[in-house]
Design a protein around this motif. Structure first.
Motif, short mmCIF file in Angstrom:
data_model
loop_
_atom_site.label_atom_id
_atom_site.label_comp_id
_atom_site.label_asym_id
_atom_site.label_seq_id
_atom_site.Cartn_x
_atom_site.Cartn_y
_atom_site.Cartn_z
N THR A 264 10.83 -5.78 -4.65
CA THR A 264 10.41 -7.49 -4.67
C THR A 264 10.14 -7.84 -3.27
OG1 THR A 264 12.68 -7.63 -3.69
CG2 THR A 264 12.79 -8.25 -6.06
N LEU A 265 9.63 -9.15 -2.47
CA LEU A 265 9.04 -9.25 -0.95
C LEU A 265 10.11 -8.26 0.03
CD1 LEU A 265 7.50 -10.25 0.69
CD2 LEU A 265 8.62 -12.34 0.76
N GLU A 266 11.47 -9.11 -0.79
CA GLU A 266 12.87 -8.67 0.41
C GLU A 266 13.13 -7.04 0.57
OE1 GLU A 266 12.87 -10.79 -1.75
OE2 GLU A 266 12.28 -12.31 -0.28
N HIS A 267 12.99 -6.64 -0.96
CA HIS A 267 13.59 -4.99 -1.37
C HIS A 267 12.25 -3.90 -2.14
CE1 HIS A 267 17.32 -6.32 0.20
NE2 HIS A 267 17.14 -7.45 -0.89
N HIS A 268 11.34 -3.42 -1.51
CA HIS A 268 10.04 -2.50 -1.36
C HIS A 268 9.90 -1.44 -0.64
CE1 HIS A 268 8.05 -4.89 0.69
NE2 HIS A 268 7.92 -4.06 1.18
N THR A 269 9.14 -0.30 -1.54
CA THR A 269 9.70 0.88 -0.46
C THR A 269 7.48 0.86 0.05
OG1 THR A 269 8.26 2.30 -2.82
CG2 THR A 269 10.84 2.84 -1.55
N GLU A 270 7.09 1.30 0.96
CA GLU A 270 5.55 1.44 1.73
C GLU A 270 4.92 2.41 0.81
OE1 GLU A 270 2.89 1.24 5.62
OE2 GLU A 270 5.51 1.83 4.85
N ALA A 271 3.80 2.83 0.21
CA ALA A 271 3.47 3.15 -0.26
C ALA A 271 2.90 4.02 0.02
CB ALA A 271 1.68 2.66 -0.92
N GLN A 272 2.77 5.56 -0.51
CA GLN A 272 2.53 7.19 0.57
C GLN A 272 1.59 7.35 0.14
OE1 GLN A 272 5.61 10.69 -0.60
NE2 GLN A 272 3.51 11.72 -1.06
N MET A 273 0.76 7.40 1.11
CA MET A 273 -1.29 7.96 1.12
C MET A 273 -1.49 9.47 0.48
SD MET A 273 -2.60 5.32 3.46
CE MET A 273 -1.43 3.39 4.08
N ASP A 274 -0.58 9.81 0.77
CA ASP A 274 -1.02 11.37 0.28
C ASP A 274 -0.67 11.59 -1.13
OD1 ASP A 274 -0.77 14.51 -0.20
OD2 ASP A 274 0.55 14.75 1.10
N PHE A 275 -1.50 12.28 -1.99
CA PHE A 275 -1.57 11.94 -2.36
C PHE A 275 -0.58 13.54 -3.49
CE2 PHE A 275 -5.90 9.38 -2.45
CZ PHE A 275 -4.21 8.13 -2.22
N GLN A 276 -0.87 14.44 -2.75
CA GLN A 276 -0.07 15.68 -3.26
C GLN A 276 0.47 15.82 -4.45
OE1 GLN A 276 -2.27 18.14 -1.92
NE2 GLN A 276 -1.46 19.74 -3.65
N PRO A 277 1.92 15.46 -4.15
CA PRO A 277 2.97 14.48 -5.73
C PRO A 277 2.18 14.60 -6.70
CG PRO A 277 3.41 13.83 -3.59
CD PRO A 277 1.97 14.26 -3.51
N LEU A 278 1.39 13.83 -6.98
CA LEU A 278 0.62 13.75 -8.07
C LEU A 278 0.15 14.50 -8.87
CD1 LEU A 278 -0.91 9.85 -6.97
CD2 LEU A 278 1.59 11.21 -8.27
N VAL A 279 -0.17 15.55 -8.33
CA VAL A 279 -1.21 16.53 -8.67
C VAL A 279 -0.24 18.23 -8.43
CG1 VAL A 279 -3.74 16.69 -8.43
CG2 VAL A 279 -2.46 17.59 -6.46
N ASP A 280 0.73 17.90 -8.06
CA ASP A 280 1.92 19.51 -8.14
C ASP A 280 3.13 19.30 -9.27
OD1 ASP A 280 4.16 20.67 -7.47
OD2 ASP A 280 3.49 20.58 -5.38
#
Length: 613
Positions: A264-280
């Motif tokens: 939500t607007l009050e409770h969220h995480t910021e997107a990580q811009m390193d895509f390595q975990p998606l192929v690891d």
């Protein structure tokens, strides 16, 4: 409720033909705003008031299920079948407190010849941000489109690098001659969604995904642009953003479902811009979710495509823009930030309706292993995304490094030899610049000579080359927003016009680029030919493009001194070469048995046709 409010409510109810009750249901918006016959049955998202416990009807069409939000503001109407005939039906909502209705239109689908052609390596694509290209309609300028007559506001906005500058869809239509003269065959424009924020000129902060922002013009203007391009045998690619919406979108404070967003607007995480975990394969799921469930730049609300209704809404939205505007392709923003299962669904449904439609995804980074993992047909990291091709960011960074002198020419070959990671490397989209990067011309070590060499490589290497507005003019610019300068001559009061008479370095770069695109258009091997690299060194590269009997030699040399290259041709694409005809450049090629001597000027290029007779 005071007397004035009560009278206003009565007036509104009478005007809309509604039962007079303070708690009567109302309908304020339906997404999508229309649909087509003989298409998959849509999910209609109805926005209104007092919809709790309501009964809905959509003409005589069966509704498979209805989902109403707890606050009674949203209703999902999942139709069981699509309309068989075009025309209006009536959406009706009824509760014990009253009734409301609104018309909904089903249209006939466009003919298959009204766009939907797809792009390929035969094309040259050109990226435009409509707000910064040309102002073709002064009535939509100003701080807000409704203040169109306020010229002072328009002037003030142009001085603000983060503000709306007045460019629009009509401005693009008025300068298609320029694009065609440059050799452009495919136009990519950034999103035209409604962006009701003062600094959302770029289009990536949607406040309504089913409306053209008034600053850009109207939906009719978008249709006119598409038609004008198709009349010239050109194509239209529209930027689409299923990953997120803008911070001012109504959903942010009033979600259709509690899980419409990731957080939500009050409770969220910021997107990580390193895509390595998606192929690891050894990465924990937490690190993958940091990419796909975070809010981009900690600001843009992240759509939750694992929510079935959200996913359906986004797929329908892409279909709606494609059918409405007769699009030939889609550029998909922030592609890795969305789960692969959604992309599989997205492309499956689009390709069923538009078999020739093509898509290109933004996967920013330098690693071909990561980039290739998102290409359609690749399943080593999960389900097939169905993407036609990713943008070729790895080759982009290599081009930038090499032709600014930061890396040897061999870096180009290092990237190209990893083409085997892709099922279709010929579909890749290499580029020099885009709207998110420092302009090539402003990189440390950049020069006009280097830019010309980079353009020569871009327009002769495999794939579909993409130019960003101004690449052909050696336009400079640092980080956003300086890399999004207004096109000279596109706006009232401009003292000079690069549309008509570029001068100096701009003129030299334009002539060079136009000559290369003309050669490319006349030479099938440069469009679709096989690529073979014959020679690389610190400062030089030689390769061939072969299509049938046509063989094209490309030699590029950087540096302040002339060079003579001795290239072995035995057991290569030039094994039986006998004669050479120079097509572009100012060097020379001497053909011998088993070898070839190529003389190149300082910062020189030679493109030649090789024959066996």
């Amino acid at each position: 409720m005071n007397l004035r409010s009560a009278l206003a409510a009565v007036t509104l109810s009478v005007a809309c033909g509604l039962t007079l009750s303070a708690q009567s249901p109302t309908i304020t918006k339906v997404d999508p705003p229309n649909w087509w016959v003989n298409m998959p049955a849509p999910m209609l998202l109805v926005n209104g008031e007092h919809l709790t416990s309501a009964q809905f009807h959509v003409g005589k069409l069966p509704i498979a299920r209805t989902v109403i939000s707890q606050n009674g503001h949203w209703a999902e109407l999942w139709l069981a079948s699509d309309a068989m005939n075009d025309g209006d039906v009536t959406i009706t909502v009824e509760t014990s407190q009253g009734k409301a209705s609104t018309p909904f239109h089903f249209e006939k689908r466009k003919a298959a010849t009204d766009g939907f052609a797809g792009f390929s390596s035969r094309d040259v694509m050109y990226l435009i941000m409509p707000d910064r290209f040309a102002d073709g309609d002064a009535t939509n300028d100003g701080l807000h489109a409704k203040d169109a007559a306020n010229s002072e506001a328009a002037i003030a906005q142009r001085k603000d690098p983060h503000g709306w500058h007045g460019g629009d869809l009509r401005g693009i239509i008025q300068h298609l001659d320029y694009l065609q003269h440059l050799g452009i065959t495919t136009l990519w424009i950034t999103p035209v969604y409604q962006n009701h924020e003062e600094d959302s000129y770029h289009g990536y902060g949607a406040t309504d995904m089913y409306a053209v922002d008034e600053h850009y013009g109207s939906l009719d203007d978008l249709k006119a642009l598409s038609a004008a391009l198709h009349q010239r045998d050109m194509k239209l690619v529209l930027d689409t953003v299923p990953n997120h919406v803008g911070p001012a979108h109504p959903w942010v404070h009033d979600e259709p479902e509690p899980t419409w967003f990731h957080g939500t607007l009050e409770h969220h995480t910021e997107a990580q811009m390193d895509f390595q975990p998606l192929v690891d394969p050894h990465a924990p799921m937490r690190t993958q979710r940091n990419v796909t469930e975070g809010w981009f730049v900690n600001l843009l609300p992240d759509n939750n495509q694992e929510n079935a209704a959200n996913a359906q809404y986004l797929v329908q939205n892409a279909i709606w823009w494609t059918e409405t505007a007769g699009l030939d392709g889609l550029r998909i923003d922030t592609f890795p930030y969305v789960g692969r299962a959604f992309w599989h669904q997205f492309h499956h449904e689009l390709s069923a309706l538009y078999p020739k439609l093509t898509t290109v995804g933004e996967v920013s980074g330098t690693d071909p292993i990561i980039n290739s993992s998102f290409a359609g047909g690749v399943t080593r990291n999960g389900v097939d995304t169905g993407l036609w091709t990713p943008l070729d960011y790895p080759l982009h960074y290599a081009i930038r490094n090499v032709f600014t002198g930061a890396s040897p020419m061999t870096e180009l070959a290092t990237i190209l030899r990893q083409d085997s990671l892709y099922p279709h490397p010929e579909r890749l989209v290499p580029f020099l610049d885009n709207h998110d990067l420092v302009r090539f011309a402003s990189e440390p070590g950049a020069s006009l000579a280097g830019s010309k060499l980079a353009m020569a490589f871009l327009l002769t290497v495999r794939g579909m080359p993409q130019l960003y507005v101004g690449d052909e003019l050696y336009t400079q610019g640092w980080q956003d927003p300086d890399n999004r300068r207004d096109f000279s001559g596109g706006f009232p009061g401009d003292k000079a016009s690069d549309f008509v008479s570029p001068t100096g370095a701009a003129a030299e770069m334009f002539q060079w680029t136009a000559a290369l695109t003309t050669l490319r258009r006349k030479t099938p091997a440069l469009q679709v030919g096989d690529l073979q690299i014959l020679y690389t060194s610190t400062d030089s590269i030689v390769f061939t493009r072969t299509e049938g009997e046509q063989r094209i030699l490309v030699a590029i040399h950087r540096g302040g001194e002339d060079a003579t290259l001795h290239v072995a041709t035995s057991d290569t694409s030039l094994d039986d070469a006998r004669q050479c005809n120079t097509l572009f450049g100012n060097g020379s090629v001497a053909v011998h048995r088993g070898t070839m001597d190529i003389q190149l000027r300082a910062n020189g290029v030679v493109i030649a046709s090789i024959s066996t007779k």
